[in-house]
Scaffold this motif. Structure first.
Motif, mmCIF file in Angstrom:
data_model
loop_
_atom_site.group_PDB
_atom_site.id
_atom_site.type_symbol
_atom_site.label_atom_id
_atom_site.label_comp_id
_atom_site.label_asym_id
_atom_site.label_seq_id
_atom_site.Cartn_x
_atom_site.Cartn_y
_atom_site.Cartn_z
ATOM 1 N N ARG A 120 -9.032 29.679 19.734
ATOM 2 C CA ARG A 120 -9.979 28.684 20.240
ATOM 3 C C ARG A 120 -10.996 28.236 19.201
ATOM 4 N NH1 ARG A 120 -13.389 30.737 24.354
ATOM 5 N NH2 ARG A 120 -13.234 32.727 23.259
ATOM 6 N N GLY A 121 -11.608 27.092 19.495
ATOM 7 C CA GLY A 121 -12.692 26.578 18.680
ATOM 8 C C GLY A 121 -12.376 25.213 18.090
ATOM 9 N N GLU A 122 -13.445 24.478 17.779
ATOM 10 C CA GLU A 122 -13.305 23.176 17.142
ATOM 11 C C GLU A 122 -14.033 23.212 15.811
ATOM 12 O OE1 GLU A 122 -13.880 19.613 19.617
ATOM 13 O OE2 GLU A 122 -14.231 20.986 21.293
ATOM 14 N N VAL A 123 -13.465 22.546 14.813
ATOM 15 C CA VAL A 123 -14.077 22.535 13.491
ATOM 16 C C VAL A 123 -13.684 21.261 12.760
ATOM 17 C CG1 VAL A 123 -12.171 23.758 12.359
ATOM 18 C CG2 VAL A 123 -14.469 23.935 11.423
ATOM 19 N N LYS A 124 -14.536 20.826 11.870
ATOM 20 C CA LYS A 124 -14.266 19.673 11.017
ATOM 21 C C LYS A 124 -14.538 20.085 9.580
ATOM 22 C CE LYS A 124 -17.250 16.234 10.920
ATOM 23 N NZ LYS A 124 -18.007 15.027 11.317
ATOM 24 N N GLY A 125 -13.658 19.698 8.662
ATOM 25 C CA GLY A 125 -13.870 20.078 7.271
ATOM 26 C C GLY A 125 -12.849 19.457 6.341
ATOM 27 N N ILE A 126 -13.005 19.758 5.060
ATOM 28 C CA ILE A 126 -12.093 19.273 4.040
ATOM 29 C C ILE A 126 -10.834 20.152 4.040
ATOM 30 C CG2 ILE A 126 -11.757 18.869 1.576
ATOM 31 C CD1 ILE A 126 -13.668 16.921 2.924
ATOM 32 N N ALA A 127 -9.676 19.515 4.019
ATOM 33 C CA ALA A 127 -8.406 20.245 4.045
ATOM 34 C C ALA A 127 -7.993 20.668 2.639
ATOM 35 C CB ALA A 127 -7.316 19.367 4.656
ATOM 36 N N ARG A 128 -7.375 21.825 2.572
ATOM 37 C CA ARG A 128 -6.729 22.246 1.326
ATOM 38 C C ARG A 128 -5.345 22.775 1.677
ATOM 39 N NH1 ARG A 128 -8.049 22.946 -3.798
ATOM 40 N NH2 ARG A 128 -10.287 22.824 -3.395
ATOM 41 N N LEU A 182 -11.639 32.169 14.368
ATOM 42 C CA LEU A 182 -11.226 31.124 13.443
ATOM 43 C C LEU A 182 -10.293 30.162 14.172
ATOM 44 C CD1 LEU A 182 -11.317 30.340 10.367
ATOM 45 C CD2 LEU A 182 -9.168 31.599 10.158
ATOM 46 N N PRO A 183 -10.689 28.913 14.377
ATOM 47 C CA PRO A 183 -9.807 27.971 15.071
ATOM 48 C C PRO A 183 -8.463 27.842 14.351
ATOM 49 C CG PRO A 183 -12.014 27.060 14.867
ATOM 50 C CD PRO A 183 -11.976 28.290 14.005
ATOM 51 N N LEU A 184 -7.375 27.916 15.122
ATOM 52 C CA LEU A 184 -6.041 27.853 14.544
ATOM 53 C C LEU A 184 -5.130 27.024 15.439
ATOM 54 C CD1 LEU A 184 -3.537 28.699 12.874
ATOM 55 C CD2 LEU A 184 -3.575 30.900 14.066
ATOM 56 N N VAL A 185 -4.471 26.051 14.805
ATOM 57 C CA VAL A 185 -3.434 25.274 15.485
ATOM 58 C C VAL A 185 -2.141 25.487 14.701
ATOM 59 C CG1 VAL A 185 -2.626 22.992 16.174
ATOM 60 C CG2 VAL A 185 -5.064 23.543 16.321
ATOM 61 N N ASN A 199 -8.731 21.237 16.868
ATOM 62 C CA ASN A 199 -9.181 21.830 18.119
ATOM 63 C C ASN A 199 -8.206 22.928 18.495
ATOM 64 O OD1 ASN A 199 -9.712 22.431 20.863
ATOM 65 N ND2 ASN A 199 -10.673 20.432 21.138
ATOM 66 N N GLY A 200 -8.636 24.175 18.307
ATOM 67 C CA GLY A 200 -7.773 25.314 18.578
ATOM 68 C C GLY A 200 -7.579 25.579 20.054
ATOM 69 N N SER A 201 -8.288 24.861 20.898
ATOM 70 C CA SER A 201 -8.131 25.035 22.342
ATOM 71 C C SER A 201 -7.098 24.074 22.916
ATOM 72 C CB SER A 201 -9.470 24.824 23.053
ATOM 73 O OG SER A 201 -10.433 25.749 22.577
ATOM 74 N N THR A 202 -6.940 22.918 22.273
ATOM 75 C CA THR A 202 -5.994 21.916 22.771
ATOM 76 C C THR A 202 -4.784 21.720 21.859
ATOM 77 O OG1 THR A 202 -7.158 20.108 21.642
ATOM 78 C CG2 THR A 202 -7.881 20.658 23.876
ATOM 79 N N GLY A 203 -4.853 22.237 20.628
ATOM 80 C CA GLY A 203 -3.739 22.079 19.705
ATOM 81 C C GLY A 203 -3.683 20.722 19.035
ATOM 82 N N VAL A 204 -4.809 20.046 18.928
ATOM 83 C CA VAL A 204 -4.854 18.702 18.348
ATOM 84 C C VAL A 204 -5.508 18.734 16.970
ATOM 85 C CG1 VAL A 204 -5.821 16.375 18.580
ATOM 86 C CG2 VAL A 204 -4.874 17.541 20.581
ATOM 87 N N VAL A 205 -4.864 18.089 16.003
ATOM 88 C CA VAL A 205 -5.401 17.933 14.651
ATOM 89 C C VAL A 205 -5.539 16.445 14.376
ATOM 90 C CG1 VAL A 205 -4.971 18.294 12.185
ATOM 91 C CG2 VAL A 205 -4.327 20.059 13.839
ATOM 92 N N THR A 206 -6.697 16.044 13.880
ATOM 93 C CA THR A 206 -6.937 14.630 13.592
ATOM 94 C C THR A 206 -7.347 14.452 12.142
ATOM 95 O OG1 THR A 206 -7.719 14.309 15.869
ATOM 96 C CG2 THR A 206 -8.202 12.556 14.273
ATOM 97 N N ILE A 207 -6.680 13.534 11.460
ATOM 98 C CA ILE A 207 -7.076 13.197 10.086
ATOM 99 C C ILE A 207 -8.164 12.134 10.181
ATOM 100 C CG2 ILE A 207 -6.323 12.271 7.867
ATOM 101 C CD1 ILE A 207 -3.534 13.349 8.483
#
Length: 827
Positions: free
Chosen positions: A721-729, A785-788, A807-815
């Motif tokens: 669970r959890g939501e986070v926004k950041g730079i991808a590597r 740690l949010p994980l999808v 969003n580790g609660s819904t399984g959604v990743v947005t660029i």
């Protein structure tokens, strides 16, 4: 002594001139261009060396390559290649004379002598020396007139500069496949058949442009084809393109196509059109392409353990009914479970069904798969088998003790005799199988309880993604799990080091290791605890070629440095989250549920949680057993190198266990060439991508042509669970992982326990495969740690430097902002 220009070497001197000189002379006769030079035959007296040096000085060649050319070198059936000395960029009389002497001395060096002795091969009777002008190479590489991975192609491998690192297997190369059909139409000349014809041919060649362009690739392929037709056989050639743009050929060796390794050499017998296979679960345990040695040891143990479990559960009568290869399949060295074989559980055990099997292994129900081909067993048989099956599942506590006992007694007696030591390793493999069996009992209990919970939620109307999110939440905060303790223990070491010496945060890995080992107090205590409990773990830990942390001190110290630099270092060593709220969350979930339904769900929740702990424990013991064999095979490799049976230790991983036996007892020298070829193919195998599920034989897939545009939404499985926004590597190697910066979103192909140290600094995690029960997922949940997971082609679509949200609660990743549009750049 005799000296001949290479283009004038008479055929009657070939047997004395050696394999290298012969190959070069034949290349000239085939019409190809080689670097100017000469061959010296019969060097013996000081006067010979003086005369040869006079010849060199008069030749005007300046910088030269001085290379051995022994009489038994570069043959078709046996190769001494690499056993003798060669020297590059030799300039001046004194250096040239010394290079000549060293080349001739290498005829009798200990390694070459032991190599010949081991294989009962008559040692080269003479050593000639080839001298050629050094090519100031812009690019260099090798060319196989038949691609080991695809028989209808010519394979070119190219690197910038000199090709020595490629030939030795130490450098990654650009690979270019050229259709042999371009040269089959009777035109066996070089690319000089006309500009228009050359351009037309070049259009059929695909290059990345990293090293060669299409015209250069065509010229190399055409030259190789020309040599092939002259030599009347398939060839392995070395080439270089000088900074003047000229292509020159450096060496030609015959190859026997029947003995060539191929990208699909170790593939399982093709599945029929009704067989369901999947990368789920096993693709997390051993992701990507696996070395032949691992396939024949740890993978065979995995399969044997699962086959044995199904026999004892009553799904099959005996092991003969489910033979080797029926459960675990390999394609391009990637691993798959044969679900159709495992579906037999559903037809022979009361209460089991196809959906439960799929949920246990894949964490979800599969769509568009054929019905089970097996007939249902009679009800009395199914009832009896269900008793056996559930007795097995609930013997997991016994399996924990048994696994601990086995690894505690494991010992592989050392012997400097390779035959004796190989037999000792072979005898000990049974212990690896038994530990793996213990792990599968506890893992099956964990999967069965989680699967049953998901099925109950599905019956209550939960969508599949909702049910998985609920399960992931209820599997949080499990105390003292092995994989979670890895990061907690590293943080304990890091905190003690920084408290004792704040400046240590800036130490190099080597200096940090020396500092810790010199300590006699709390720091060393924490370090010794980590090594004892977790030293056998690491990245791709069931792969024998991957070193464990205790045998990779530099890697471990780099991980520790990462943890030391985390701003959260002063947090609790066990968790970042503080007091556990799991009991209140379980109570909240059960609110409104009554009677047997409530008791049943509560029971399944606690069994699933208990199962995760047990699964983690036995997985650790399985990896500990694998590490015994990592160390044993590494020692055996050193023994074989000393005995002259292997030119380098790393090649042992590219032989199967039984092939190592054949090398030792039957002296099969051809296996060395095959090991070298397999190592060259590994990068290509790692690049192969497969879908998660197939009906019938799997086929490699190309990623969907999806542009990483702003606002692009990717879907996956909610794991933590959890939501986070950041730079991808994007992390595809250890070097990528070490570049991670605090708060970044790690994008990886899989959740590997070896990445655990980096969980202390990243803000979130996106993976292409994974499930709620995977080891990386367990760690992510414990550290909030949010994980999808299961985000298809994430490592190809998302670019390093992109701003993403997950969003580790819904399984959604947005660029949010693609890398080229994002103001913040990854460093």
């Amino acid at each position: 002594m005799k000296i001949f220009q290479l283009h004038e070497l008479p055929q009657e001197e070939y047997h004395r001139a050696g394999g290298k000189a012969q190959g070069l002379a034949e290349l000239v006769r085939s019409g190809l261009k080689i670097a100017d030079g000469f061959v010296i035959i019969g060097l013996d007296t000081d006067a010979d060396y003086e005369a040869a040096s006079d010849y060199y000085c008069a030749s005007g060649l300046d910088a030269v390559a001085v290379r051995s050319s022994a009489s038994a070198e570069d043959g078709e059936d046996f190769s001494n290649a690499g056993q003798y000395s060669s020297f590059l960029n030799v300039r001046g009389r004194e250096a040239f004379t010394e290079a000549l002497r060293n080349c001739v001395r290498s005829l009798n060096n200990a390694h070459a002598a032991s190599y010949s002795e081991f294989f009962a091969q008559a040692k080269s009777a003479s050593m000639s020396v080839v001298v050629q002008r050094m090519v100031d190479a812009a690019d260099a590489g090798v060319c196989f007139t038949i691609d080991p991975a695809a028989g209808d192609k010519i394979l070119i491998e190219a690197v910038p500069g000199l090709g020595e690192s490629l030939v030795s297997g130490q450098a990654e190369a650009e690979q270019i496949a050229v259709p042999r059909s371009l040269f089959d139409a009777g035109d066996n000349k070089t690319a000089a058949a006309g500009a228009s014809a050359g351009e037309a041919r070049a259009e059929h060649i695909s290059v990345s442009g990293a090293v060669l362009n299409r015209e250069q690739a065509l010229e190399i392929a055409a030259g190789a084809w020309q040599a092939r037709n002259y030599f009347k056989g398939e060839l392995d050639l070395e080439w270089a393109i000088g900074r003047d743009g000229e292509l020159r050929w450096l060496q030609a060796r015959p190859i026997t196509t029947l003995d060539e390794a191929g990208i699909d050499e170790l593939d399982t017998v093709s599945a029929d059109d009704t067989t369901v296979i999947t990368t789920c679960n096993i693709g997390e345990m051993l992701p990507g392409a696996v070395t032949p040695l691992s396939i024949s040891t740890s993978v065979e143990a995995i399969e044997y353990g699962l086959r044995l479990m199904m026999v004892k559960a009553g799904a099959y009568k005996n092991l003969d009914e489910i033979p080797a290869g029926a459960v675990v399949s390999t394609y391009s060295n990637h691993l798959f479970f044969n679900l159709t074989s495992i579906y037999r559980i559903a037809t022979n055990i009361m209460g089991a069904n196809k959906e439960a099997v799929e949920a246990s292994i894949c964490g979800k129900n599969l769509k568009d798969t054929p019905p089970i081909p097996w007939k249902d067993a009679p009800v009395p048989v199914k009832v009896f088998n269900s008793i056996k099956y559930f007795s097995l599942l609930f013997s997991r506590k016994k399996m924990l003790g048994k696994a601990l006992k086995i690894v505690g007694r494991m010992h592989i007696p050392y012997s400097p005799d390779p035959a004796v030591y190989y037999k000792n390793i072979d005898a000990a493999l049974q212990d690896l199988i038994e530990v793996t069996y213990c792990h599968y009992i506890s893992s099956s209990h964990s999967g069965a309880m989680s699967s049953a919970f998901l099925q109950v939620l599905a019956a209550e109307g939960y969508r599949e993604d909702e049910a998985r999110a609920v399960l992931a939440e209820l599997l949080e905060d499990i105390e003292n799990i092995e994989s979670v303790d890895i990061l907690a223990s590293l943080r304990r070491i890091a905190r003690r080091v920084v408290k004792q010496n704040p400046g240590a945060i800036h130490y190099s890995a080597e200096r940090l290791a020396a500092y810790i080992k010199a300590d006699s107090g709390a720091v060393r205590e924490a370090y010794d605890y980590f090594l004892k409990r977790h030293g056998h773990r690491g990245i791709r830990e069931a792969e024998l070629r991957s070193r464990s942390w205790k045998n990779d001190e530099e890697g471990l110290m780099e991980n520790l440095r990462t943890v030391m630099m985390a701003s959260t270092l002063e947090s609790s060593p066990e968790s970042f989250k503080g007091t556990s709220r799991i009991e209140s969350r379980i109570t909240e979930f059960l609110k409104g549920k009554k009677g047997m339904a409530r008791k049943g769900l509560e029971y399944l929740i606690h069994q699933a949680r208990d199962g995760v702990y047990n699964r983690e424990y036995t997985k650790s013991k399985f990896v500990m057993a694998v590490d015994f064999f990592k160390e044993a095979y590494a020692r055996l490799a050193d023994i074989l190198v000393d005995a002259g049976a292997l030119p380098e230790a790393d090649l042992i991983y590219f032989l199967q266990h039984k092939e190592i036996g054949e090398l030792i007892f039957e002296r099969k020298a051809k296996l060395i060439k095959k090991a070298v070829q397999r190592r060259r193919l590994l990068d290509a195998q790692m690049d192969v991508r497969y879908n998660e599920v197939y009906v019938g034989k799997p086929y490699p897939v190309e990623p969907e042509d999806q542009t990483a545009e702003n606002g692009l939404v990717l879907s996956g499985a909610p794991i933590s669970r959890g939501e986070v926004k950041g730079i991808a590597r994007v992390v595809q190697s250890v070097a990528d992982a070490r570049a991670l910066r605090e708060g970044e979103i790690m994008v990886a192909a899989f959740t590997d326990i070896g990445w655990s140290p980096y969980y202390s600094i990243i803000g979130g995690l996106i993976t292409e495969v994974g499930s709620a029960l995977s080891h990386g997922a367990v760690v992510a949940r414990e550290y909030a740690l949010p994980l999808v997971a299961n985000v298809k082609d994430a490592t190809r679509i998302i670019r390093t430097g992109s701003l993403v949200s997950l969003n580790g609660s819904t399984g959604v990743v947005t660029i949010l902002e693609a890398a080229e549009d994002c103001d913040t750049e990854a460093v």
